[in-house]
Scaffold this active site. Structure first.
Site: not given
Ligand SMILES: Cc1cc2nc3c(=O)[nH]c(=O)nc-3n(C[C@H](O)[C@H](O)[C@H](O)COP(=O)(O)OP(=O)(O)OC[C@H]3O[C@@H](n4cnc5c(N)ncnc54)[C@H](O)[C@@H]3O)c2cc1C
Length: 506
Positions: A12, A38, A46, A49, A77, A95, A343, A345
Site C-alpha cells: 500500500g 503492513s 519518498v 516529484a 512543477k 523545461p 520517472t 511514478i
Molecule cells: C531516494 C528515492 C527518491 C525518489 N524520488 C522520486 C521522485 O521524486 N519521483 C518519483 O516518481 N519517484 C521517486 N522515487 C520512487 C518512488 O518513491 C516509488 O516509485 C514509489 O514510492 C512507489 O513505491 P512502492 O509503492 O513500489 O513501494 P513502497 O512505498 O516501499 O511500498 C511497499 C508496500 O508494501 C508493503 N509490504 C512490504 N512487505 C510487506 C509484507 N511482508 N506484508 C505486507 N505488506 C508488505 C509495505 O507495507 C508498503 O505498503 C524515489 C525513490 C527513492 C528510493
C-alpha cells in the site's frame, strides 16, 4: 473463457494505492479488488516529484485538481533546474512543454541551429516559456489555443508522498477496494501450474485471487521471492545506490521547479511543497560514507531540518519479466531508476495503463505477459539512456564518481543518439520513448553536447527572416512572463483564498 474475478494487491505504497484506485475506477464493477499492506513495515516514504504524464492518471481516476493539490500539499512543477552538472558554476533547465513555436516544415530547433550557424548565438532556453517562467518564479497552465504562447507550456506536480498514498487510499476505498492490514505470512501456489492462488496474513486472513499485483516495494516478495523473476543490474551505468532524505522548513516563496545540484558522490534534490521542502542526497556508497553524505545534505538545506535524516538503499536495474504467470509487479518491485528525472511514478502509471489494456482472463495468456514485458523493457531502456547522458557528459569534476561516469562504456543506443545529434542536430527517437525531443534537446545542450550544425532542411530558410522570427518569439515570451501569476498565488487561486492561506502557511 473464465474471467479474472478477484485481484489481490500486495503493498500500500504509492504503487499499491495508485493501482487500486485505477483498477477500482476502471474494472471495479466486474472485479473485486483487495489490498494487503503492513503499517508496521511502512512505505519507502519518498517520491514527491512527477512529470506531466501524471495528468493522464489523474483524469483516469477522475481526480479534482484543487482537491488533489489541497490534500497532498502539492506545488506546481515546470521542470528541473540542474546546478553544477555540466561543470562547476553552470546551470541549465529541463523545461516541460515545447521550445519555440511550430513554423512550417523546419522543426523549431533546426531553425535555432541555423540561426546559430549564422552567428545569432542565443541560448535555447530563451525560447522556452516554461524555463523563463520558472526562473521568474511564476506559473501558468497551458492554453488550448494553439495561437497562444501559453500553449507551449507543460507542467506536473510536487506532492507529499505520504499524503498522496492516503488520498489515493480514500478514493480507492470509496470505489469498493477492500484493505487488509498485516504482514504477509504465507503464499499458496497451485501444485500443477505454479501460479499463486492465495496470500495469508499474520492474522490468519486468507486472500485468494486470480491475479496478484506485487506492489511490495524493493522486497519484491511475489515477483522475486515466489516467481523467481531475475533482476537485471544496471549499477555499472548508474552507480548511485543510496539516498539520505530530510524535509526542511519551507522558504518564503516557493519555486515552481525541482532543483538537482551535483555533489561529490552524487546529487542533491530540492522539492518545494506548500508546507515544507523535501531534500535528499542520492549517492554512490563506494565513494562516500553515509555519515559524510548526511552531513553534506544537512549543510545544504535552505531552512531548518524538520526530522532526522532517513537512509535508503537501492540498486539500479529492473526485471525484464515484470509479469510472470499470474503476478504483475508494479512500482519498486519491478525495478528502480534513480529519481534524477522523476520517472518512477510515471513508470507506475504506465504499468497500470498496460495492465488495463492487457487485462487477462483467468488463464493469464502468456502472450499478454510477453507484450507487457516488451513494452516495459523499452520504457526502462529509454529512461536509462536519458539518465546516463546526465552522468557522463560532464567536465571539471575531479571526484572519483564523476571520473568514473565520464569515462565508462555507454550503451550503444545512447552512443548513436549523441552522435546523430552532434552531427546534424537530429534527435533520433522511437515513437514510444517517454522523453521526447524537447527533453533530449534540453539535456544534450545543457550538458554541453553541441550540434555541429543544422540538418539539410534548415538550408531552405532565409537566414535574416529566420533570425527575425526567433527574435519575435523570444520577445513574446519575455513580454508574457511578467503578466503571469507568481507560483504561490497560482496555488492560492486554485485552492481559494482562505484554503490557500491555511494550506500555504498552516
Ligand atoms: C531516494 C528515492 C527518491 C525518489 N524520488 C522520486 C521522485 O521524486 N519521483 C518519483 O516518481 N519517484 C521517486 N522515487 C520512487 C518512488 O518513491 C516509488 O516509485 C514509489 O514510492 C512507489 O513505491 P512502492 O509503492 O513500489 O513501494 P513502497 O512505498 O516501499 O511500498 C511497499 C508496500 O508494501 C508493503 N509490504 C512490504 N512487505 C510487506 C509484507 N511482508 N506484508 C505486507 N505488506 C508488505 C509495505 O507495507 C508498503 O505498503 C524515489 C525513490 C527513492 C528510493
Amino acid at each position: 473463457m473464465q474471467r479474472v474475478r478477484r485481484v489481490v494487491i500486495l503493498g500500500g505504497g504509492t504503487a499499491g494505492w495508485m493501482t487500486a484506485a485505477a483498477l477500482g475506477a476502471t474494472l471495479g464493477q466486474t472485479v473485486s479488488i483487495s489490498l494487503l499492506e503492513s503499517d508496521a513495515i511502512g512505505t519507502v516514504g519518498v517520491g514527491e516529484a512527477t512529470i506531466p504524464t501524471i495528468h493522464w492518471f489523474n483524469q483516469l481516476i477522475g481526480l479534482d485538481e484543487a482537491d488533489f493539490v489541497r490534500e497532498t500539499k502539492a506545488s506546481f512543477k515546470l521542470g528541473i533546474e540542474f546546478v553544477d552538472w555540466t561543470r562547476p558554476g553552470h546551470r541549465y533547465f529541463h523545461p516541460f512543454g515545447r521550445y519555440g513555436v511550430d513554423l512550417g516544415a523546419v522543426p523549431f530547433h533546426q531553425r535555432w541551429l541555423r540561426a546559430r550557424a549564422d552567428g545569432h548565438d542565443r541560448p535555447l532556453s530563451a525560447y522556452s516559456l516554461a524555463a523563463q517562467l520558472a526562473e521568474a518564479g511564476g506559473f501558468a497552465r497551458p492554453s488550448n489555443d494553439p495561437g497562444s504562447i501559453l500553449s507551449t507550456l507543460g507542467y506536473a506536480y510536487h506532492f507529499d508522498a505520504g499524503l498522496y498514498a492516503r488520498y489515493l487510499r480514500s478514493l480507492a476505498e470509496a470505489r469498493g477496494v477492500t484493505r487488509y492490514e498485516g504482514r504477509l505470512e504465507q503464499v499458496e501456489h497451485d501444485a500443477n501450474s505454479g501460479v499463486i492462488t492465495a496470500l495469508t496474513t499474520e492474522r490468519g486472513e486468507r486472500l485468494s485471487g486470480d491475479l496478484f499485483i506485487d506492489c511490495s516495494g524493493f522486497r519484491a516478495l511475489l515477483i522475486g521471492d515466489e516467481m523467481g523473476s531475475p533482476f537485471e543490474d544496471w549499477s555499472h551505468w548508474l552507480p548511485c545506490d543510496r539516498a539520505v532524505a530530510v524535509p526542511c522548513a519551507r522558504v518564503a516563496e516557493t519555486t515552481p521547479f525541482t532543483r538537482s545540484t551535483l555533489r561529490p558522490a552524487g546529487w542533491q534534490w530540492r522539492i518545494p511543497l506548500q508546507h515544507r521542502t523535501g531534500n535528499g542526497y542520492v549517492y554512490a556508497s563506494r565513494f562516500v560514507s553515509d555519515d559524510e553524505a548526511a552531513a553534506t545534505l544537512l549543510a545544504n538545506l535552505d531552512g531548518e531540518a524538520l526530522a532526522e535524516p532517513r537512509m535508503l538503499r537501492f540498486q539500479a536495474g529492473f526485471r525484464r519479466e515484470a509479469w510472470r504467470g499470474n503476478v504483475v509487479a508494479i512500482g519498486l518491485s519491478s525495478g528502480f531508476l534513480e529519481p534524477l528525472e522523476s520517472t518512477s511514478i510515471h513508470l507506475i502509471q504506465s504499468a497500470i495503463a498496460k495492465l488495463i489494456t492487457l487485462f487477462p482472463d483467468a488463464d493469464c495468456d502468456p502472450a499478454l505477459a510477453r507484450q507487457f514485458n516488451a513494452l516495459f523493457g523499452r520504457d526502462m531502456d529509454g529512461i536509462r539512456d536519458f539518465l546516463i547522458l546526465h552522468y557522463h557528459a560532464t567536465t571539471g569534476h575531479h571526484h572519483p564518481l564523476w571520473q568514473h561516469t565520464r569515462t565508462m562504456a555507454l550503451p550503444d543506443t545512447l552512443i548513436e543518439k549523441e552522435a546523430h545529434y552532434a552531427r546534424s542536430g537530429r534527435v533520433m527517437l522511437s515513437s514510444d520513448e517517454l522523453f521526447r525531443e524537447a527533453s533530449w534537446l534540453a539535456v544534450l545542450n545543457g550538458q554541453g553536447i553541441v550540434a555541429a550544425g543544422p540538418a539539410p532542411i534548415a538550408d531552405t530558410l532565409d537566414g535574416a527572416a529566420n533570425r527575425r522570427q526567433l527574435d519575435q518569439i523570444e520577445a513574446v515570451i519575455a513580454r508574457a512572463v511578467p503578466t503571469l501569476p507568481r507560483h504561490d498565488d497560482a496555488i492560492a487561486a486554485l485552492l481559494g483564498e482562505s484554503g490557500a492561506r491555511a494550506s500555504v502557511h498552516g
